[in-house]
Design a protein around this motif. Structure first.
Motif, mmCIF file in Angstrom:
data_model
loop_
_atom_site.group_PDB
_atom_site.id
_atom_site.type_symbol
_atom_site.label_atom_id
_atom_site.label_comp_id
_atom_site.label_asym_id
_atom_site.label_seq_id
_atom_site.Cartn_x
_atom_site.Cartn_y
_atom_site.Cartn_z
ATOM 1 N N UNK A 185 6.069 10.122 -0.029
ATOM 2 C CA UNK A 185 5.989 10.775 1.289
ATOM 3 C C UNK A 185 6.296 9.880 2.472
ATOM 4 N N UNK A 186 6.275 8.559 2.255
ATOM 5 C CA UNK A 186 6.462 7.664 3.395
ATOM 6 C C UNK A 186 7.222 6.401 2.973
ATOM 7 N N UNK A 187 8.049 5.919 3.886
ATOM 8 C CA UNK A 187 8.850 4.718 3.642
ATOM 9 C C UNK A 187 8.532 3.699 4.733
ATOM 10 N N UNK A 188 8.146 2.465 4.351
ATOM 11 C CA UNK A 188 7.888 1.444 5.389
ATOM 12 C C UNK A 188 9.073 1.288 6.321
ATOM 13 N N UNK A 214 0.824 -1.207 0.000
ATOM 14 C CA UNK A 214 0.000 0.000 0.000
ATOM 15 C C UNK A 214 0.862 1.262 0.000
ATOM 16 N N UNK A 215 1.881 1.291 0.863
ATOM 17 C CA UNK A 215 2.763 2.461 0.915
ATOM 18 C C UNK A 215 3.537 2.625 -0.387
ATOM 19 N N UNK A 216 4.029 1.538 -0.924
ATOM 20 C CA UNK A 216 4.819 1.610 -2.156
ATOM 21 C C UNK A 216 3.979 2.093 -3.336
ATOM 22 N N UNK A 217 2.694 1.736 -3.334
ATOM 23 C CA UNK A 217 1.815 2.125 -4.432
ATOM 24 C C UNK A 217 1.249 3.530 -4.272
ATOM 25 N N UNK A 218 0.887 3.905 -3.054
ATOM 26 C CA UNK A 218 0.138 5.149 -2.848
ATOM 27 C C UNK A 218 0.912 6.282 -2.184
#
Length: 278
Positions: free
Chosen positions: A273-276, A265-269
């Motif tokens: 702005x955010x890195x796991x 989800x983070x990588x796609x959206x």
């Protein structure tokens, strides 16, 4: 007759005894109350805004498979989630980094604890008027969050980018009193976290996380005039209490929040702005 009666009573006692032993068997298998007989556990988690709410929405159906009913409690400011958790009104919260949590613990004699870091939010400085930090004029107003952990974070970011200098060794504990050099006489306005986005109209530069910049259509990689050099110290983290952090339900929640579905989800959206953090 007496012998027959005694034999009948003995037989009844043996049957009752045997039934009692059968009923006790499941409880001796070591199952915890929250997982007995497929019983569903309700877990309340306080949060604030996307992408925090998004993450919880993703794991909610996954937790159903684990026997956990996730109830997401969306609150309206950055104090309520910790107060609710400390008062046992919720079981966990997801909105803050560990330095902010520690600050709350110290101020309120609370025992909140980090459970699982979820993502690193890229902290940046944004301006509605200027395109680079070199354009910031003499006496420009810089808006920063007013809680101690984010004051220090903001000032360190400004120092890393050459706008100010801080007292040696002060690090993320810095306050305005620790500024040793401010060649352009920047003025600092400390405001509540939830007010930062509104300061874009009143300040020359606003330091904030993407959670507050994103609703304005701003991303750190494309729009920030400056960003911090290392954001791992401030990973947005799942937080619980000392008394429930090891519970089966909390651990199931942590595992799902650090799972492949959330990472994807983070990588796609939110790649900009955010890195796991897992």
């Amino acid at each position: 007759m007496k012998v027959k009666l005694m034999l009948m009573l003995l037989a009844v006692m043996l049957v009752v005894s045997a039934c009692g032993k059968k009923e006790e068997t499941p409880a001796t298998e070591g199952a915890k109350p929250e997982s007995q007989a497929g019983q569903e556990v309700t877990l309340k988690v306080a949060t604030l805004i996307p992408p925090m709410t998004d993450v919880l929405d993703i794991v909610k159906p996954l937790l159903k498979e684990d026997g956990v009913n996730l109830e997401v409690v969306v609150l309206s400011d950055n104090v309520q989630p910790n107060t609710a958790l400390a008062n046992k009104e919720v079981d966990a919260n997801f909105f803050q980094h560990v330095p902010y949590m520690k600050q709350y613990n110290e101020a309120n004699s609370a025992t909140l604890v980090p459970v699982q870091p979820i993502y690193n939010a890229i902290y940046g400085g944004y301006s509605k008027t200027y395109k680079s930090i070199d354009e910031l004029p003499e006496g420009a107003t810089i808006a920063i969050a007013n809680d101690p952990s984010n004051i220090g974070r903001s000032l360190v970011m400004l120092e890393q980018n050459g706008l100010i200098k801080l007292k040696e060794g002060v690090g993320f504990n810095a306050t305005q009193a620790d500024i040793t050099e401010n060649k352009k006489n920047f003025k600092f306005k400390e405001v509540d976290l939830l007010m930062l986005a509104r300061m874009m109209d009143d300040a020359d530069l606003v330091a904030m996380t993407p959670a507050y910049a994103s609703p304005l259509g701003l991303t750190p990689k494309k729009d920030a005039l400056l960003t911090e050099k290392d954001d791992s110290h401030f990973a947005i983290t799942l937080v619980a209490r000392e008394d429930n952090k090891d519970s089966e339900a909390i651990q199931k929640l942590a595992k799902r929040m650090a799972g492949p579905e959330v990472k994807a989800f983070f990588e796609k959206n939110y790649a900009d702005i955010a890195i796991p953090a897992f």
